[in-house]
Design an enzyme around this catalytic site. Structure first.
Site, PDB file in Angstrom:
ATOM      1  N   VAL A   1       1.146  -1.387   0.076  1.00 21.02           N
ATOM      2  CA  VAL A   1      -0.030   0.196   0.191  1.00 21.02           C
ATOM      3  C   VAL A   1       0.936   1.256  -0.209  1.00 21.02           C
ATOM      4  O   VAL A   1      -0.042   1.909  -0.200  1.00 21.02           O
ATOM      5  CB  VAL A   1      -0.668   0.142   1.130  1.00 21.02           C
ATOM      6  N   TYR A   2       2.522   1.520   0.245  1.00 25.52           N
ATOM      7  CA  TYR A   2       3.112   2.138  -0.027  1.00 25.52           C
ATOM      8  C   TYR A   2       3.806   3.175  -0.828  1.00 25.52           C
ATOM      9  O   TYR A   2       3.516   4.028  -1.860  1.00 25.52           O
ATOM     10  CB  TYR A   2       4.303   2.058   0.750  1.00 25.52           C
ATOM     11  N   PHE A   3       2.742   2.589  -2.607  1.00 25.60           N
ATOM     12  CA  PHE A   3       3.092   1.851  -3.913  1.00 25.60           C
ATOM     13  C   PHE A   3       4.896   2.198  -3.730  1.00 25.60           C
ATOM     14  O   PHE A   3       5.045   3.767  -5.058  1.00 25.60           O
ATOM     15  CB  PHE A   3       2.034   2.649  -4.225  1.00 25.60           C
TER      16      PHE A   3
END
Length: 135
Positions: free
Chosen positions: A48-50
């Site tokens: 989710v930090y990409f």
């Protein structure tokens, strides 16, 4: 670098680099390379930090053998359950472009309680598929 030995015998550095605020691209990659060159051997990331592709690129450029690094990733509550967790784990490996299994965590307390209801989640805790749930 100081280390601790986990209950499963895995050696884990006591200090690591969290990359939640690290941006994708060359600038983020340089931050990670600088940390690795300074002696960091643990990187904590999440899909989710990409930025897992940037983390993976920095790991490759560092020249540090993968076995010397401790890379953690996190999964969300929607990844609960044995099959969903395996898929999320593989997705993280693909983004990082690493083939050596890494420790992983299911993220968020409420998500953990939900995940523990799945009968096969304990298989991941034991280390099957090379994944250790850090509860």
């Amino acid at each position: 670098m100081e280390y601790t030995i986990l209950n499963n015998g895995v050696k884990m550095p006591l200090v690591g680099l969290g990359v939640m605020e690290i941006e994708n691209g060359a600038a983020g990659e340089q931050v990670i390379l600088d940390a690795l060159n300074a002696g960091y051997r643990m990187i904590d990331t999440a899909t989710v930090y990409f930025n897992e592709e940037t983390v993976g690129a920095a790991i490759k450029k560092s020249g540090i053998p993968r076995e010397e690094l401790f890379i953690t990733s996190k999964f969300w509550a929607q990844d609960a359950g044995y099959e969903n967790t395996k898929k999320a784990f593989q997705l993280s490996l693909d983004y990082l472009d690493i083939h050596h299994r890494q420790p992983c965590k299911l993220h968020r307390g409420s998500g953990l309680r939900h995940c523990l209801q799945y009968p096969r989640t304990d298989a991941l805790h034991r280390g099957e598929q090379g994944c250790y749930l850090q509860l």
